[in-house]
Design a protein around this motif. Structure first.
Motif, PDB file in Angstrom:
ATOM      1  N   UNK A 165      42.836  35.931  36.742  1.00 38.41           N
ATOM      2  CA  UNK A 165      41.563  35.697  37.421  1.00 38.41           C
ATOM      3  C   UNK A 165      41.534  36.413  38.772  1.00 38.41           C
ATOM      4  N   UNK A 166      42.704  36.460  39.437  1.00 36.82           N
ATOM      5  CA  UNK A 166      42.780  37.150  40.728  1.00 36.82           C
ATOM      6  C   UNK A 166      42.562  38.653  40.541  1.00 36.82           C
ATOM      7  N   UNK A 167      43.129  39.197  39.442  1.00 39.77           N
ATOM      8  CA  UNK A 167      42.902  40.623  39.179  1.00 39.77           C
ATOM      9  C   UNK A 167      41.419  40.918  38.941  1.00 39.77           C
ATOM     10  N   UNK A 168      40.750  40.000  38.239  1.00 46.69           N
ATOM     11  CA  UNK A 168      39.320  40.181  38.024  1.00 46.69           C
ATOM     12  C   UNK A 168      38.554  40.129  39.350  1.00 46.69           C
ATOM     13  N   UNK A 169      39.013  39.249  40.247  1.00 47.07           N
ATOM     14  CA  UNK A 169      38.367  39.163  41.556  1.00 47.07           C
ATOM     15  C   UNK A 169      38.542  40.462  42.331  1.00 47.07           C
ATOM     16  N   UNK A 170      39.731  41.065  42.226  1.00 46.29           N
ATOM     17  CA  UNK A 170      39.974  42.339  42.907  1.00 46.29           C
ATOM     18  C   UNK A 170      39.106  43.446  42.318  1.00 46.29           C
ATOM     19  N   UNK A 171      38.905  43.386  41.012  1.00 45.20           N
ATOM     20  CA  UNK A 171      38.027  44.377  40.390  1.00 45.20           C
ATOM     21  C   UNK A 171      36.588  44.199  40.872  1.00 45.20           C
ATOM     22  N   UNK A 172      36.182  42.935  41.057  1.00 45.04           N
ATOM     23  CA  UNK A 172      34.852  42.692  41.613  1.00 45.04           C
ATOM     24  C   UNK A 172      34.738  43.282  43.015  1.00 45.04           C
ATOM     25  N   UNK A 173      35.832  43.128  43.795  1.00 44.97           N
ATOM     26  CA  UNK A 173      35.817  43.684  45.143  1.00 44.97           C
ATOM     27  C   UNK A 173      35.668  45.199  45.118  1.00 44.97           C
ATOM     28  N   UNK A 174      36.389  45.830  44.163  1.00 49.34           N
ATOM     29  CA  UNK A 174      36.296  47.279  44.033  1.00 49.34           C
ATOM     30  C   UNK A 174      34.878  47.691  43.645  1.00 49.34           C
ATOM     31  N   UNK A 175      34.286  46.933  42.703  1.00 51.33           N
ATOM     32  CA  UNK A 175      32.924  47.236  42.286  1.00 51.33           C
ATOM     33  C   UNK A 175      31.953  47.063  43.445  1.00 51.33           C
ATOM     34  N   UNK A 176      32.204  46.045  44.279  1.00 46.55           N
ATOM     35  CA  UNK A 176      31.347  45.816  45.439  1.00 46.55           C
ATOM     36  C   UNK A 176      31.432  46.983  46.414  1.00 46.55           C
ATOM     37  N   UNK A 177      32.635  47.499  46.596  1.00 45.84           N
ATOM     38  CA  UNK A 177      32.792  48.640  47.491  1.00 45.84           C
ATOM     39  C   UNK A 177      32.061  49.868  46.953  1.00 45.84           C
TER      40      UNK A 177
END
Length: 231
Positions: free
Chosen positions: A152-164
């Motif tokens: 789930x944390x990896x998915x959150x990091x991917x969301x952060x990347x997408x946000x950037x």
């Protein structure tokens, strides 16, 4: 591969799951809406567009959260059952030991008393060994839940990347002076920030619950029955 189209392998790598997990989520309706077949190096290859990618990611996040919640409930119930069983075993052991000692007080054969108590010790050790194995199984369940939290944390990091990426695109649109689209991307920016923050809070809550559970188990883990009998 184009940023708008991704292969199953690319999706699996980005979302931190296996290719088979991705294939299991692609049903007939999903295939009709989001899947295309293109030629890559002369071979027909399935690719999924951005809308399909977003849907898959959201589905996997929901599955992970539900699995973690179920596992956490099962672990808590198992721990509670083990604690009750262990307490009952210790209480029964104390009663049995007291009754045995009282029964054998008038027995002048000290050797017979020692042999009897040794047999009782062996039986209780076997019972405690079974309880230890049950605790080991519970620790395995906790480890599995931690793996789910890591995913789930990896998915959150991917969301952060997408946000950037959205921020970068938003900055480009500002430079082109497109106010209507700028407003739209600002809304998306805020939306993804809220989602990322919510995921972070949920993850921190789960991690705290795991730590609390381990502390409780360490504090309440009963001593071996023979240590209690010696007192």
């Amino acid at each position: 591969m184009s940023e708008n189209l991704k292969t199953i392998k690319e999706l699996a790598d980005e979302l931190g799951v296996s290719k088979q997990t991705i294939r299991n989520k692609i049903d007939k309706d999903f295939r009709e809406k989001f899947v295309q077949t293109i030629k890559i190096k002369g071979n027909n290859t399935l690719v999924i567009n951005n809308a399909g990618y977003s849907l898959l990611k959201k589905t996997l996040q929901n599955d992970t959260a539900q699995t973690a919640k179920t596992l956490q409930n099962d672990t808590a119930q198992t721990a509670k059952t083990l604690q009750n069983d262990t307490a009952q075993t210790a209480k029964t052991l104390q009663n049995d030991t007291a009754q045995t000692a009282k029964t054998l007080q008038n027995d002048t054969a000290q050797t017979k008393l020692i042999c009897f108590l040794e047999e009782q010790l062996d039986k209780k050790e076997q019972q405690l060994s079974v309880k230890d194995k049950q605790l080991e199984n519970k620790d395995t369940q906790i480890s599995q839940m931690q793996n789910l939290l890591d995913q789930q944390q990896r998915l959150a990091l991917q969301d952060k990347k997408l946000l950037e990426e959205y921020k970068a695109e938003n900055d480009s649109l500002k430079a082109l002076k497109m106010p209507s689209q700028e407003t739209e991307f600002k809304h998306l920016d805020n939306q993804y920030k809220n989602e990322v923050n919510a995921l972070k809070e949920h993850l921190e809550t789960l991690q705290e619950q795991i730590k609390d559970q381990k502390r409780i188990e360490e504090q309440e883990k009963p001593r071996k029955w023979w240590e209690l009998w010696r007192k």
